[in-house]
Each structure stands twice: as C-alpha cells, then as structure tokens.
Design a protein around this motif. Sequence first.
Motif, PDB file in Angstrom:
ATOM      1  N   LEU A 111       0.808  -1.204   0.000  1.00  0.00           N
ATOM      2  CA  LEU A 111       0.000   0.000   0.000  1.00  0.00           C
ATOM      3  C   LEU A 111       0.850   1.268   0.000  1.00  0.00           C
ATOM      4  O   LEU A 111       0.413   2.290  -0.487  1.00  0.00           O
ATOM      5  N   TYR A 112       2.040   1.172   0.584  1.00  0.00           N
ATOM      6  CA  TYR A 112       2.872   2.364   0.706  1.00  0.00           C
ATOM      7  C   TYR A 112       3.114   3.016  -0.656  1.00  0.00           C
ATOM      8  O   TYR A 112       3.018   4.240  -0.781  1.00  0.00           O
ATOM      9  N   LEU A 113       3.421   2.235  -1.680  1.00  0.00           N
ATOM     10  CA  LEU A 113       3.709   2.810  -2.995  1.00  0.00           C
ATOM     11  C   LEU A 113       2.519   3.587  -3.554  1.00  0.00           C
ATOM     12  O   LEU A 113       2.701   4.603  -4.215  1.00  0.00           O
ATOM     13  N   LYS A 114       1.311   3.125  -3.279  1.00  0.00           N
ATOM     14  CA  LYS A 114       0.118   3.805  -3.781  1.00  0.00           C
ATOM     15  C   LYS A 114      -0.298   4.987  -2.906  1.00  0.00           C
ATOM     16  O   LYS A 114      -0.912   5.931  -3.391  1.00  0.00           O
ATOM     17  N   LEU A 115      -0.011   4.909  -1.610  1.00  0.00           N
ATOM     18  CA  LEU A 115      -0.519   5.917  -0.665  1.00  0.00           C
ATOM     19  C   LEU A 115       0.571   6.761  -0.009  1.00  0.00           C
ATOM     20  O   LEU A 115       0.318   7.405   1.006  1.00  0.00           O
ATOM     21  N   LYS A 116       1.757   6.780  -0.590  1.00  0.00           N
ATOM     22  CA  LYS A 116       2.885   7.465   0.056  1.00  0.00           C
ATOM     23  C   LYS A 116       2.733   8.986   0.125  1.00  0.00           C
ATOM     24  O   LYS A 116       3.532   9.643   0.791  1.00  0.00           O
ATOM     25  N   LYS A 117       1.703   9.530  -0.506  1.00  0.00           N
ATOM     26  CA  LYS A 117       1.446  10.972  -0.406  1.00  0.00           C
ATOM     27  C   LYS A 117       0.156  11.267   0.354  1.00  0.00           C
ATOM     28  O   LYS A 117      -0.332  12.391   0.349  1.00  0.00           O
ATOM     29  N   SER A 118      -0.358  10.257   1.025  1.00  0.00           N
ATOM     30  CA  SER A 118      -1.556  10.426   1.842  1.00  0.00           C
ATOM     31  C   SER A 118      -1.141  10.627   3.297  1.00  0.00           C
ATOM     32  O   SER A 118      -0.617   9.707   3.942  1.00  0.00           O
ATOM     33  N   GLY A 119      -1.380  11.821   3.795  1.00  0.00           N
ATOM     34  CA  GLY A 119      -1.018  12.115   5.176  1.00  0.00           C
ATOM     35  C   GLY A 119      -1.692  11.201   6.172  1.00  0.00           C
ATOM     36  O   GLY A 119      -1.085  10.773   7.161  1.00  0.00           O
ATOM     37  N   THR A 120      -2.942  10.861   5.917  1.00  0.00           N
ATOM     38  CA  THR A 120      -3.684   9.979   6.825  1.00  0.00           C
ATOM     39  C   THR A 120      -3.081   8.578   6.844  1.00  0.00           C
ATOM     40  O   THR A 120      -2.884   7.994   7.913  1.00  0.00           O
ATOM     41  N   CYS A 143      -1.002  18.275   8.949  1.00  0.00           N
ATOM     42  CA  CYS A 143      -0.487  19.168  10.001  1.00  0.00           C
ATOM     43  C   CYS A 143      -0.975  18.795  11.401  1.00  0.00           C
ATOM     44  O   CYS A 143      -0.853  19.572  12.335  1.00  0.00           O
ATOM     45  N   ASP A 144      -1.481  17.589  11.564  1.00  0.00           N
ATOM     46  CA  ASP A 144      -1.960  17.121  12.864  1.00  0.00           C
ATOM     47  C   ASP A 144      -0.801  17.099  13.869  1.00  0.00           C
ATOM     48  O   ASP A 144       0.220  16.450  13.631  1.00  0.00           O
ATOM     49  N   PRO A 145      -0.933  17.800  15.007  1.00  0.00           N
ATOM     50  CA  PRO A 145       0.159  17.803  15.987  1.00  0.00           C
ATOM     51  C   PRO A 145       0.415  16.442  16.628  1.00  0.00           C
ATOM     52  O   PRO A 145       1.468  16.232  17.226  1.00  0.00           O
ATOM     53  N   MET A 146      -0.517  15.503  16.491  1.00  0.00           N
ATOM     54  CA  MET A 146      -0.283  14.154  17.034  1.00  0.00           C
ATOM     55  C   MET A 146       0.906  13.502  16.350  1.00  0.00           C
ATOM     56  O   MET A 146       1.589  12.676  16.954  1.00  0.00           O
ATOM     57  N   ILE A 147       1.181  13.872  15.121  1.00  0.00           N
ATOM     58  CA  ILE A 147       2.367  13.353  14.432  1.00  0.00           C
ATOM     59  C   ILE A 147       3.611  13.718  15.237  1.00  0.00           C
ATOM     60  O   ILE A 147       4.465  12.875  15.502  1.00  0.00           O
ATOM     61  N   LEU A 148       3.685  14.976  15.647  1.00  0.00           N
ATOM     62  CA  LEU A 148       4.836  15.450  16.426  1.00  0.00           C
ATOM     63  C   LEU A 148       4.893  14.774  17.790  1.00  0.00           C
ATOM     64  O   LEU A 148       5.974  14.430  18.279  1.00  0.00           O
ATOM     65  N   ASN A 149       3.731  14.570  18.406  1.00  0.00           N
ATOM     66  CA  ASN A 149       3.686  13.899  19.712  1.00  0.00           C
ATOM     67  C   ASN A 149       4.207  12.468  19.619  1.00  0.00           C
ATOM     68  O   ASN A 149       4.962  12.014  20.491  1.00  0.00           O
ATOM     69  N   ARG A 190       7.441  21.528  19.582  1.00  0.00           N
ATOM     70  CA  ARG A 190       6.863  21.841  18.269  1.00  0.00           C
ATOM     71  C   ARG A 190       5.357  21.593  18.268  1.00  0.00           C
ATOM     72  O   ARG A 190       4.597  22.364  17.678  1.00  0.00           O
ATOM     73  N   ALA A 191       4.908  20.524  18.940  1.00  0.00           N
ATOM     74  CA  ALA A 191       3.473  20.242  19.027  1.00  0.00           C
ATOM     75  C   ALA A 191       2.755  21.345  19.809  1.00  0.00           C
ATOM     76  O   ALA A 191       1.643  21.744  19.447  1.00  0.00           O
ATOM     77  N   VAL A 192       3.399  21.840  20.869  1.00  0.00           N
ATOM     78  CA  VAL A 192       2.823  22.945  21.641  1.00  0.00           C
ATOM     79  C   VAL A 192       2.664  24.170  20.743  1.00  0.00           C
ATOM     80  O   VAL A 192       1.603  24.814  20.742  1.00  0.00           O
ATOM     81  N   TYR A 193       3.682  24.490  19.967  1.00  0.00           N
ATOM     82  CA  TYR A 193       3.606  25.665  19.091  1.00  0.00           C
ATOM     83  C   TYR A 193       2.583  25.489  17.972  1.00  0.00           C
ATOM     84  O   TYR A 193       1.987  26.461  17.528  1.00  0.00           O
ATOM     85  N   ARG A 194       2.395  24.269  17.532  1.00  0.00           N
ATOM     86  CA  ARG A 194       1.441  24.035  16.450  1.00  0.00           C
ATOM     87  C   ARG A 194       0.013  24.336  16.899  1.00  0.00           C
ATOM     88  O   ARG A 194      -0.746  24.962  16.177  1.00  0.00           O
ATOM     89  N   LEU A 195      -0.358  23.850  18.074  1.00  0.00           N
ATOM     90  CA  LEU A 195      -1.689  24.132  18.631  1.00  0.00           C
ATOM     91  C   LEU A 195      -1.537  24.381  20.131  1.00  0.00           C
ATOM     92  O   LEU A 195      -1.691  23.470  20.944  1.00  0.00           O
ATOM     93  N   PRO A 196      -1.235  25.624  20.524  1.00  0.00           N
ATOM     94  CA  PRO A 196      -0.940  25.925  21.936  1.00  0.00           C
ATOM     95  C   PRO A 196      -2.091  25.672  22.901  1.00  0.00           C
ATOM     96  O   PRO A 196      -1.862  25.537  24.097  1.00  0.00           O
ATOM     97  N   LYS A 220       7.708  11.634   9.711  1.00  0.00           N
ATOM     98  CA  LYS A 220       8.299  12.860   9.156  1.00  0.00           C
ATOM     99  C   LYS A 220       7.839  13.074   7.716  1.00  0.00           C
ATOM    100  O   LYS A 220       7.686  14.216   7.272  1.00  0.00           O
ATOM    101  N   GLU A 221       7.604  11.997   6.998  1.00  0.00           N
ATOM    102  CA  GLU A 221       6.998  12.096   5.662  1.00  0.00           C
ATOM    103  C   GLU A 221       5.559  12.593   5.788  1.00  0.00           C
ATOM    104  O   GLU A 221       5.113  13.435   5.012  1.00  0.00           O
ATOM    105  N   ALA A 222       4.833  12.064   6.768  1.00  0.00           N
ATOM    106  CA  ALA A 222       3.433  12.444   6.972  1.00  0.00           C
ATOM    107  C   ALA A 222       3.295  13.940   7.236  1.00  0.00           C
ATOM    108  O   ALA A 222       2.297  14.554   6.841  1.00  0.00           O
ATOM    109  N   GLU A 223       4.301  14.522   7.889  1.00  0.00           N
ATOM    110  CA  GLU A 223       4.281  15.962   8.179  1.00  0.00           C
ATOM    111  C   GLU A 223       4.139  16.808   6.917  1.00  0.00           C
ATOM    112  O   GLU A 223       3.627  17.920   6.975  1.00  0.00           O
ATOM    113  N   LYS A 224       4.597  16.306   5.806  1.00  0.00           N
ATOM    114  CA  LYS A 224       4.521  17.058   4.551  1.00  0.00           C
ATOM    115  C   LYS A 224       3.089  17.163   4.048  1.00  0.00           C
ATOM    116  O   LYS A 224       2.774  18.055   3.258  1.00  0.00           O
TER     117      LYS A 224
END
Length: 129
Positions: free
Chosen positions: A1-10, A40-46, A67-73, A33-37
């Motif tokens: 699935l990765y090859l087909k969905l590698k640009k899907s943040g979810t 913008c969900d701060p749970m990624i950073l957490n 960084r998660a704090v700064y994203r959504l304080p 870190k790829e998902a961050e692109k």
Amino acid sequence: LYLKLKKSGTFLFEYGKCLSRLGNYDKSNEILKEAEKYNCDPMILNIIGKNYQKQANYVKAEEYFIRAVYRLPNRIYPYYLLAKLYAEPAFYSPEKYANMKKIVLTKRPKVYSIAIQEMRDDLNKNYFQ
C-alpha cells in the motif's frame, strides 16, 4: 500500500503509528516525518517525540513536544507529555516539570474530556512535587 498511498497524510500517520506500537521507532519516525509534509496534525509530532523518548533521546523528544505545543498551543496533551518527559529520572528537570504541571492543571480546555482529568490526576499523584 505504501507505494500507492505514500502521499496520503492519513495513511502515513496511521502507518507510522502502527510502527511505533510495534517498537520500530526509527522507521516510525521516518514515516511520520513524511506524513508531516501532507498532514499538520500535531499528534504526528507527539508520536515522534514519544518514539524519541522511548529511545532515551530526550533532547529530540523535547524538541518535538515543544513543536506540538507551538502548532496548537491550546492543546493540553503536549504539555502533559513534556511534564512526563521532565519527570524521567535521566532527564529530570524540577523547574520545567513544575511549569508544565502547572499548565496542565490550570489550562482551560476548549472541550473538557475525561482524558484531561486523567492527565491531571496522573500528574497529581505519580510524579515529583
């Protein structure tokens, strides 16, 4: 699935979260870190921060939690993660811990939940004063 969905943040977020739960922290961070692109969900950073914390890389963990704090304080969860990080014996910082604990205990949540009360209860009974 990765090859087909590698640009899907979810997809990348869920994949990275699964890798973290399996204990594959390095690969999880790579995927998250790829998902961050794409997401913008701060749970990624957490989760990245928690992965670093589990690897005893406390400086990097702190960086991502902040960084998660700064994203959504207004979110309480990253402050809670920072408090727990500062309570770690290998990274113990009483001043930083006290500051984060105060924020978790006094910050007014946008929407109250049982999770917020559980975080507050945890800091009140399980960590340093």
